[in-house]
Design an enzyme around this catalytic site. Structure first.
Site, PDB file in Angstrom:
ATOM      1  N   MET A  72      -4.770  -9.239  11.637  1.00  0.00           N
ATOM      2  CA  MET A  72      -3.445  -8.657  11.612  1.00  0.00           C
ATOM      3  C   MET A  72      -3.517  -7.328  10.908  1.00  0.00           C
ATOM      4  O   MET A  72      -3.203  -7.234   9.737  1.00  0.00           O
ATOM      5  CB  MET A  72      -2.459  -9.590  10.937  1.00  0.00           C
ATOM      6  N   GLY A  73      -4.056  -6.354  11.632  1.00  0.00           N
ATOM      7  CA  GLY A  73      -3.849  -4.999  11.173  1.00  0.00           C
ATOM      8  C   GLY A  73      -2.340  -5.016  11.170  1.00  0.00           C
ATOM      9  O   GLY A  73      -1.752  -5.411  12.156  1.00  0.00           O
ATOM     10  N   THR A  74      -1.731  -4.674  10.128  1.00  0.00           N
ATOM     11  CA  THR A  74      -0.335  -5.054   9.958  1.00  0.00           C
ATOM     12  C   THR A  74       0.360  -4.082   9.056  1.00  0.00           C
ATOM     13  O   THR A  74      -0.293  -3.331   8.335  1.00  0.00           O
ATOM     14  CB  THR A  74      -0.316  -6.423   9.242  1.00  0.00           C
ATOM     15  N   THR A  75       1.695  -4.141   9.109  1.00  0.00           N
ATOM     16  CA  THR A  75       2.464  -3.588   8.004  1.00  0.00           C
ATOM     17  C   THR A  75       3.383  -4.683   7.497  1.00  0.00           C
ATOM     18  O   THR A  75       4.182  -5.226   8.267  1.00  0.00           O
ATOM     19  CB  THR A  75       3.306  -2.398   8.473  1.00  0.00           C
TER      20      THR A  75
END
Lengths: 250, 228
Positions: B15-18
């Site tokens: 989860m490359g995520t914000t």
């Protein structure tokens, strides 16, 4: 052995290669969230320990309000640089130790030296298992009039001295202490000396920020200051025109 | 033996995520994007990264999807037992510390950054950041995931103490959508969860309704640009 492959000779890096056991193995970790230097000096009435309130995540200064100085018991204070999660774990170990000591209710309590030794055993033991607590700890305290100031590193090295530092502080602060420390520093002189070193660290250590705490440990007890900022000096002509007088320089 | 260039088949779900959570006077707001990637492929464009631990405590997940899901599952399991034994709702502090113990104790194997936030009657709203390694820090607001790198400057300027619920939610939506605009590993929709003394409210901001930033353009129906 079962059909599982041993880890040796799998072309993995050195930390994995020391064991023949299959399955996940704890190994030397990497620090993620780290604190920078901690400084400590003895002065006339006790011990002063200082650190900034930053915790970095690689090159990012991620958290700017982290307390890296914690009192442990009535006589002792520990400051940590390195991985913050490991420091939080160490505080739990020390808390349990102090609680246990208190429960004896025998009129005795642990001295700074005792706690220093306890920490050394923990750090060295974990180092031997290639699973270190990634910290350098500065420990200071006063008990029965005796001032104590020591360091434990992540590989279990332990020593005491009149002035100590961790990390960058060893390179930038210790030389200043060697020049200017003496046994009869007053509280004000001691704080000034620490602030001088902290200012240099703020200028020259990329992980340092201008928000520091200073802790004062005396026979009477422990006092950790609220975070405050240091005076810095940038207003020099040489800074405004850095290449004047050096034709062709950048 | 040449593969067919499909490393993304085997890349771990990440989860490359914000993710983000903000404490306001009265509760907390959690926010997240909805993109889950395996390498460069978007495996799920509408994930829900804000997960319930107890009825009053939620967690934002970033990093390895598998790792964050497992940690959340174990935390939910332990908290469920704890709530039964305690006889009342678990506190946010307890929930956060259980998550920290899992994260710290397995630090060599896990790769997840988590934010635990919720409401309890003692501390009211609280937010705890638990980054890689298992450090636990109570904060007025926390960010995480790859997209959070783009938010340090923005939040240094835009966050202020004592925000109202509406201000806080606007900040969260704005921040997450700014990060989504620049971080390839974040995208999709913005989800928010508001937790206060009354309970939990979920909001949904579809990707095409988010504000447009620099060099982004709006959709216009019809073939006008092509037929002009």
């Amino acid at each position: 052995m079962t059909g599982k492959q041993p880890y040796v000779g799998q072309g993995l890096e050195a930390p994995h290669a020391f064991t023949l056991m299959p399955g996940p193995t704890k190994h030397t970790q990497y620090p993620y969230v780290t604190g920078t230097s901690v400084l400590g000096i003895k002065y006339k009435d006790g011990v002063l320990i200082a650190a900034d309130t930053a915790a970095s995540y690689g090159s990012t200064v991620r958290y700017k309000s982290v307390e890296r100085l914690k009192a442990c018991g009535k006589h002792c204070l520990i400051g940590a640089s390195g991985e913050i999660s490991d420091f939080q774990q160490i505080l739990q170990y020390v808390d349990k130790l102090i609680l246990n000591d208190y429960m004896w209710d025998d009129g005795n309590n642990l001295s700074p030296k005792d706690i220093h030794n306890y920490l050394t055993r923990i750090m060295y033991n974990k180092r031997n298992n290639f699973d270190p607590l990634w910290n350098t700890l500065v420990l200071g305290g006063v008990k029965n009039g005796e001032k104590y100031l020591g360091v434990v590193t992540m590989i279990g090295v332990q020593y005491v001295d009149n002035h100590v530092a961790s990390g960058f502080g060893n390179h930038l602060a210790r030389p200043i202490f060697r020049d200017e420390w003496h046994e009869n520093l007053t509280l004000e002189e001691g704080i000034q000396l620490l602030e001088k070193a902290l200012t240099v660290l703020f200028y020259r250590d990329r992980s340092a920020i201008n928000k520091v705490q200073v802790a004062n440990i005396t026979e009477a007890g422990i006092n950790i200051s609220e975070p405050y900022a240091l005076k810095t000096n940038w207003d020099y002509n040489a800074f405004k025109n850095p290449t004047v007088g050096a034709e062709g320089s950048w | 033996m040449a593969e067919f260039g499909c490393e993304w088949n085997d890349a771990p779900h990440s989860m490359g995520t914000t993710i983000m959570a903000v404490q306001y006077d009265g509760g907390v707001i959690l926010g997240a994007d909805s993109r889950t990637t395996t390498g460069v492929y978007v495996a799920n464009r509408a994930s829900d990264k804000i997960t319930e631990l107890t009825e009053n405590v939620y967690i934002c997940r970033s990093g390895s999807a598998a790792d964050s899901q497992l940690v959340s599952d174990y935390a939910r399991y332990f908290l469920n037992q704890h709530t039964i034994q305690l006889g009342q709702n678990a506190t946010v502090k307890t929930a956060a510390n259980i998550v920290r113990q899992l994260s710290y104790g397995n630090k060599s194997f896990l790769e997840c950054g988590l934010i635990v936030a919720g409401w309890d009657k003692y501390e009211k709203g609280s937010v705890y950041g638990i980054p890689l390694g298992g450090t636990i820090l109570r904060l007025p607001f926390a960010t995480g995931g790859s997209g959070s790198s783009y938010l340090y400057g923005f939040l240094d300027q835009a966050w202020k103490e004592g925000m109202s619920k509406q201000e806080a939610e606007e900040l969260v939506v704005k921040a997450v959508s700014l990060a989504m605009a620049r971080d390839g590993s974040s995208g999709g929709v913005v989800r928010t969860v508001i937790i206060d003394s009354e309970g939990v409210t979920r909001h949904f901001y579809p990707g095409d309704k988010l504000p447009l930033y620099y060099e982004e353009i709006a959709y216009r129906p019809g073939l006008e640009p092509m037929t002009a």
